[in-house]
Design an enzyme around this catalytic site. Structure first.
Site, PDB file in Angstrom:
ATOM      1  N   GLY A  24      27.381  49.191  28.525  1.00 41.30           N
ATOM      2  CA  GLY A  24      28.799  49.511  28.718  1.00 41.30           C
ATOM      3  C   GLY A  24      29.681  48.293  28.860  1.00 41.30           C
ATOM      4  O   GLY A  24      30.793  48.257  28.331  1.00 41.30           O
ATOM      5  N   ASP A  26      29.440  45.500  27.439  1.00 40.63           N
ATOM      6  CA  ASP A  26      29.638  44.839  26.147  1.00 40.63           C
ATOM      7  C   ASP A  26      30.434  45.661  25.147  1.00 40.63           C
ATOM      8  O   ASP A  26      31.265  45.125  24.422  1.00 40.63           O
ATOM      9  CB  ASP A  26      28.286  44.523  25.488  1.00 40.63           C
ATOM     10  CG  ASP A  26      27.534  43.404  26.154  1.00 40.63           C
ATOM     11  OD1 ASP A  26      28.142  42.625  26.897  1.00 40.63           O
ATOM     12  OD2 ASP A  26      26.308  43.321  25.930  1.00 40.63           O
ATOM     13  N   THR A  27      30.140  46.961  25.062  1.00 39.20           N
ATOM     14  CA  THR A  27      30.647  47.713  23.910  1.00 39.20           C
ATOM     15  C   THR A  27      31.351  49.019  24.212  1.00 39.20           C
ATOM     16  O   THR A  27      31.882  49.651  23.297  1.00 39.20           O
ATOM     17  CB  THR A  27      29.496  48.031  22.929  1.00 39.20           C
ATOM     18  OG1 THR A  27      28.604  48.964  23.534  1.00 39.20           O
ATOM     19  CG2 THR A  27      28.755  46.783  22.493  1.00 39.20           C
ATOM     20  N   GLY A  55      23.748  50.290  37.757  1.00 44.63           N
ATOM     21  CA  GLY A  55      22.824  50.034  38.847  1.00 44.63           C
ATOM     22  C   GLY A  55      22.101  51.254  39.365  1.00 44.63           C
ATOM     23  O   GLY A  55      21.097  51.137  40.037  1.00 44.63           O
ATOM     24  N   GLU A  89      15.877  52.820  29.643  1.00 50.50           N
ATOM     25  CA  GLU A  89      16.311  53.821  28.674  1.00 50.50           C
ATOM     26  C   GLU A  89      15.613  53.575  27.338  1.00 50.50           C
ATOM     27  O   GLU A  89      15.107  54.509  26.710  1.00 50.50           O
ATOM     28  CB  GLU A  89      17.834  53.707  28.535  1.00 50.50           C
ATOM     29  CG  GLU A  89      18.497  54.821  27.800  1.00 50.50           C
ATOM     30  CD  GLU A  89      20.004  54.651  27.836  1.00 50.50           C
ATOM     31  OE1 GLU A  89      20.619  54.976  28.863  1.00 50.50           O
ATOM     32  OE2 GLU A  89      20.567  54.185  26.824  1.00 50.50           O
TER      33      GLU A  89
END
Length: 130
Positions: A24, A26-27, A55, A89
């Site tokens: 999130g 970064d993009t 976190g 993930e």
């Protein structure tokens, strides 16, 4: 070793066409949100995580979303491999790819797409070694 998907290797009822995996920081607002909007315009049912806080542990709902998606798009970016969350993930995504034959499509956002570059990203070895 790849993390396993839940339960037995039986076909899952698909709930999403696409699951978006991304960092999130970064993009989220510069690429992923535009990709998500484009997929929705084409009526492609897409899972994107807007509510999970950085976190926190990956919850059962997120793991289920990965398992019940036909395709996962992984947006590799500068900080993806530095995130324990993203790496956990990713392990679950790869487990589902191996166990259920899920399709995984990588996108390299602002980084060199060579394998050497990904494994050399800050934090990836630290986060994968337990």
């Amino acid at each position: 070793m790849v993390a396993s998907c839940s339960a037995a290797a039986i076909p899952l009822e698909e709930k999403y066409d696409v699951f978006l995996s991304f960092s999130g920081v970064d993009t989220r607002n510069i690429f992923t949100s535009h990709l998500h909007a484009a997929l929705l315009r084409k009526k492609i049912v897409t899972y994107i995580d807007y509510k999970l806080e950085r976190g926190n542990e990956i919850g059962p709902a997120l793991l289920e979303a990965i398992e019940k998606s036909k395709l996962t798009v992984i947006i590799f970016s500068k900080n993806y491999a530095s995130s324990t969350w993203c790496l956990n993930e990713l392990l679950h995504i790869l487990g589902c790819m191996e166990k259920y034959g899920h399709i995984v499509m990588p996108i390299f956002y602002g980084i060199d797409p060579s394998i050497r570059c990904i494994w050399g990203m800050p934090g990836i070895r630290k986060n994968l070694v337990r």
